[in-house]
Design a protein around this motif. Structure first.
Motif, PDB file in Angstrom:
ATOM      1  N   GLN A 108      41.294  49.581  34.181  1.00 59.42           N
ATOM      2  CA  GLN A 108      42.183  48.616  33.927  1.00 59.42           C
ATOM      3  C   GLN A 108      43.033  48.908  32.910  1.00 59.42           C
ATOM      4  OE1 GLN A 108      41.758  47.392  36.945  1.00 59.42           O
ATOM      5  NE2 GLN A 108      41.895  45.258  36.195  1.00 59.42           N
ATOM      6  N   LYS A 138      38.229  38.158  41.805  1.00 60.27           N
ATOM      7  CA  LYS A 138      38.097  39.752  41.799  1.00 60.27           C
ATOM      8  C   LYS A 138      39.586  40.239  42.033  1.00 60.27           C
ATOM      9  CE  LYS A 138      33.566  40.207  43.697  1.00 60.27           C
ATOM     10  NZ  LYS A 138      32.575  40.886  44.891  1.00 60.27           N
ATOM     11  N   ASN A 141      41.171  39.925  38.616  1.00 56.00           N
ATOM     12  CA  ASN A 141      40.987  41.064  37.899  1.00 56.00           C
ATOM     13  C   ASN A 141      41.880  42.278  38.303  1.00 56.00           C
ATOM     14  OD1 ASN A 141      39.315  40.795  35.782  1.00 56.00           O
ATOM     15  ND2 ASN A 141      37.337  41.349  37.155  1.00 56.00           N
TER      16      ASN A 141
END
Length: 189
Positions: A108, A138, A141
């Motif tokens: 990320q 999710k 994210n």
């Protein structure tokens, strides 16, 4: 939600792609919008209606040169946030370096570093799942790093399911959905 015949969605989508600014699509929630610089377009329709093929051609066209970065990820049925982040990073980094799949947080961060202050086009193609509602967090994210992109960044989603388009609208807090209508029976014949 806009409903268009198969051929008309492409013209609508090309106009969306050419827009230099997202100002008319900004939605402010509680004084802040994480995705203020990003436009979202979801194209919804049955398989074989032309959601993907036209975009494969556009993706290789010179119009895409207005973006600093471009990423194409085919999602299909199996959703795994770590796998999708890895796939997006790999697509983004091309052959510069292979991202380390060991840490989702590291992926990320790398994704965020690469898109920070850059205008990008992210195509998330053929998203469909039996358990869409479970994937909302999710997707939050996976889509957090692109929030650092510059004004004019775009995310295009193709899907067979209205619920998937609505999940993206909820995460990005913008709703631009094109639903493809099939041909009438006499036109098919």
């Amino acid at each position: 939600m806009i409903q268009l015949e198969c051929g008309l969605h492409f013209d609508f989508a090309m106009q969306w792609l050419r827009k230099q600014s997202n100002e008319e699509h900004q939605v402010i929630v509680n004084g802040t919008d994480l995705y203020i610089n990003i436009s979202l377009l979801s194209i919804v329709g049955h398989g074989g209606m032309g959601k993907t093929t036209p975009w494969q051609h556009v993706y290789k066209d010179e119009i895409i040169e207005i973006f600093d970065l471009k990423m194409w990820v085919c999602i299909s049925i199996n959703f795994d946030a770590k796998k999708r982040s890895l796939q997006i990073c790999w697509n983004l980094l091309k052959k510069k370096e292979k991202p380390n799949p060991d840490s989702h947080d590291a992926l990320q961060r790398k994704f965020k570093e690469e898109v920070m202050s850059k205008r990008f086009l992210l195509v998330l193609d053929d998203i469909w799942s039996e358990e869409e509602e479970q994937h909302n967090n999710k997707w939050e994210n996976v889509l957090a790093p692109p929030s650092c992109g510059s004004l004019g960044s775009k995310i295009l989603v193709t899907t067979r399911m209205d619920t998937v388009a609505l999940i993206f609208a909820k995460v990005i807090k913008k709703e631009e959905i094109v639903k493809l209508a099939g041909l009438e029976e006499d036109e098919c014949l």
